[in-house]
Design a protein around this motif. Structure first.
Motif, PDB file in Angstrom:
ATOM      1  N   LEU A 180       0.787  -1.227   0.100  1.00 39.60           N
ATOM      2  CA  LEU A 180       0.187   0.185  -0.076  1.00 39.60           C
ATOM      3  C   LEU A 180       0.924   1.204   0.141  1.00 39.60           C
ATOM      4  CD1 LEU A 180      -2.629  -0.952   2.712  1.00 39.60           C
ATOM      5  CD2 LEU A 180      -2.823  -1.376   0.139  1.00 39.60           C
ATOM      6  N   THR A 181       0.593   2.331  -0.773  1.00 30.05           N
ATOM      7  CA  THR A 181       1.081   3.443  -0.693  1.00 30.05           C
ATOM      8  C   THR A 181       0.316   4.283   0.472  1.00 30.05           C
ATOM      9  OG1 THR A 181      -0.347   4.805  -2.242  1.00 30.05           O
ATOM     10  CG2 THR A 181       1.395   3.412  -3.239  1.00 30.05           C
ATOM     11  N   ARG A 182       0.977   5.586   0.661  1.00 32.03           N
ATOM     12  CA  ARG A 182       0.482   6.246   1.951  1.00 32.03           C
ATOM     13  C   ARG A 182      -0.765   6.792   1.477  1.00 32.03           C
ATOM     14  NH1 ARG A 182       5.185  10.376   3.881  1.00 32.03           N
ATOM     15  NH2 ARG A 182       3.335  10.616   5.469  1.00 32.03           N
ATOM     16  N   ARG A 183      -1.272   6.549   0.319  1.00 35.81           N
ATOM     17  CA  ARG A 183      -2.786   7.353   0.160  1.00 35.81           C
ATOM     18  C   ARG A 183      -3.904   6.182  -0.331  1.00 35.81           C
ATOM     19  NH1 ARG A 183      -2.900  12.343  -0.357  1.00 35.81           N
ATOM     20  NH2 ARG A 183      -4.919  12.346  -1.475  1.00 35.81           N
ATOM     21  N   GLN A 184      -3.365   4.804   0.246  1.00 41.44           N
ATOM     22  CA  GLN A 184      -4.181   3.916   0.172  1.00 41.44           C
ATOM     23  C   GLN A 184      -4.633   3.241   1.522  1.00 41.44           C
ATOM     24  OE1 GLN A 184      -1.671   1.577  -2.691  1.00 41.44           O
ATOM     25  NE2 GLN A 184      -2.933   2.257  -4.440  1.00 41.44           N
ATOM     26  N   ARG A 185      -5.596   2.492   1.344  1.00 40.16           N
ATOM     27  CA  ARG A 185      -5.912   1.866   2.552  1.00 40.16           C
ATOM     28  C   ARG A 185      -7.072   0.550   2.466  1.00 40.16           C
ATOM     29  NH1 ARG A 185     -10.969   5.054   5.849  1.00 40.16           N
ATOM     30  NH2 ARG A 185     -11.868   6.097   4.140  1.00 40.16           N
TER      31      ARG A 185
END
Length: 219
Positions: free
Chosen positions: A80-85
């Motif tokens: 996951l990137t920091r903008r995904q959840r």
């Protein structure tokens, strides 16, 4: 000036104790304000992240699917990137073996309201039996890769729908990491079977295969 005169003859420790005592309510208010601000800020940040997968687990007395723990564990397996959840929820308790009208009326509002957002639901056999006739579901054979279908084998549950077509409506979760080997699969008190189904409007069907591979420990 009067406060300064009181503080001057005190030692540093006495001054600190006096200030903490005298201004304790102001300090408590400041801490509370900071906590609320942090909570709101975090909620705003989280709401702006892209949701890759959103699942709903109905909860019951056995608590085999603790959403928060599963969410953390599964998210750790994904790049996951920091903008995904990943978002999993289990905020609905089902009284297994209760009157059907009790759990269907309780769950109907929440699940129907979330249907357009949810990618999958994991629930007991009795709740699935109700929703098969009241909630449009995806045919899992249309969204799961062929190799995964072969690996899941008999865990894929098929039936003939009202149009006379054979469809795959759910995955039996008995062989998943949440049940198999936990003791629940051999516990005579756990008389219900749990299934995963996918609402027709699921927005992230490509991620469901990844979750099932994780759930069944498949490569």
């Amino acid at each position: 000036a009067a406060e300064g005169a009181k503080l001057r003859p005190m030692s540093p420790r006495q001054r600190a104790g006096y200030i903490l005592h005298y201004y304790r309510f102001w300090l408590m208010g400041l801490v509370l304000l900071l906590a609320v601000g942090f909570y709101i800020g975090d909620a705003v940040v989280q709401s702006q992240k892209e949701i890759l997968l959103q699942g709903f687990f109905t909860n019951d007395e056995y608590n085999l699917f603790p959403a928060e723990n599963i969410q953390k564990d599964y998210a750790a397996t994904q790049a996951l990137t920091r903008r995904q959840r990943i978002v999993f929820d289990d905020a609905l308790y089902i009284d297994l073996g209760g009157d059907a009208s009790d759990y269907t009326s309780a769950s109907n509002g929440k699940l129907i309201a979330y249907t357009h957002e949810l990618d999958f639901v994991v629930t007991s056999d009795e709740v699935l039996a109700y929703y098969k006739d009241n909630m449009p579901m995806r045919d899992l054979r249309e969204i799961l890769p062929k190799d995964l279908q072969q690996q899941l084998g008999s865990a894929l549950c098929t039936e003939v729908n009202a149009e006379g077509k054979t469809v795959c409506v759910a995955v039996d979760m008995t062989g998943s990491r949440f049940v198999a080997g936990t003791g629940a699969d051999a516990d005579p008190r756990v008389a219900h079977t749990y299934y995963l189904f996918v609402p027709e409007s699921a927005p992230h069907t490509q991620q469901i295969a990844e979750f099932l591979r994780y759930a069944f420990r498949l490569e």
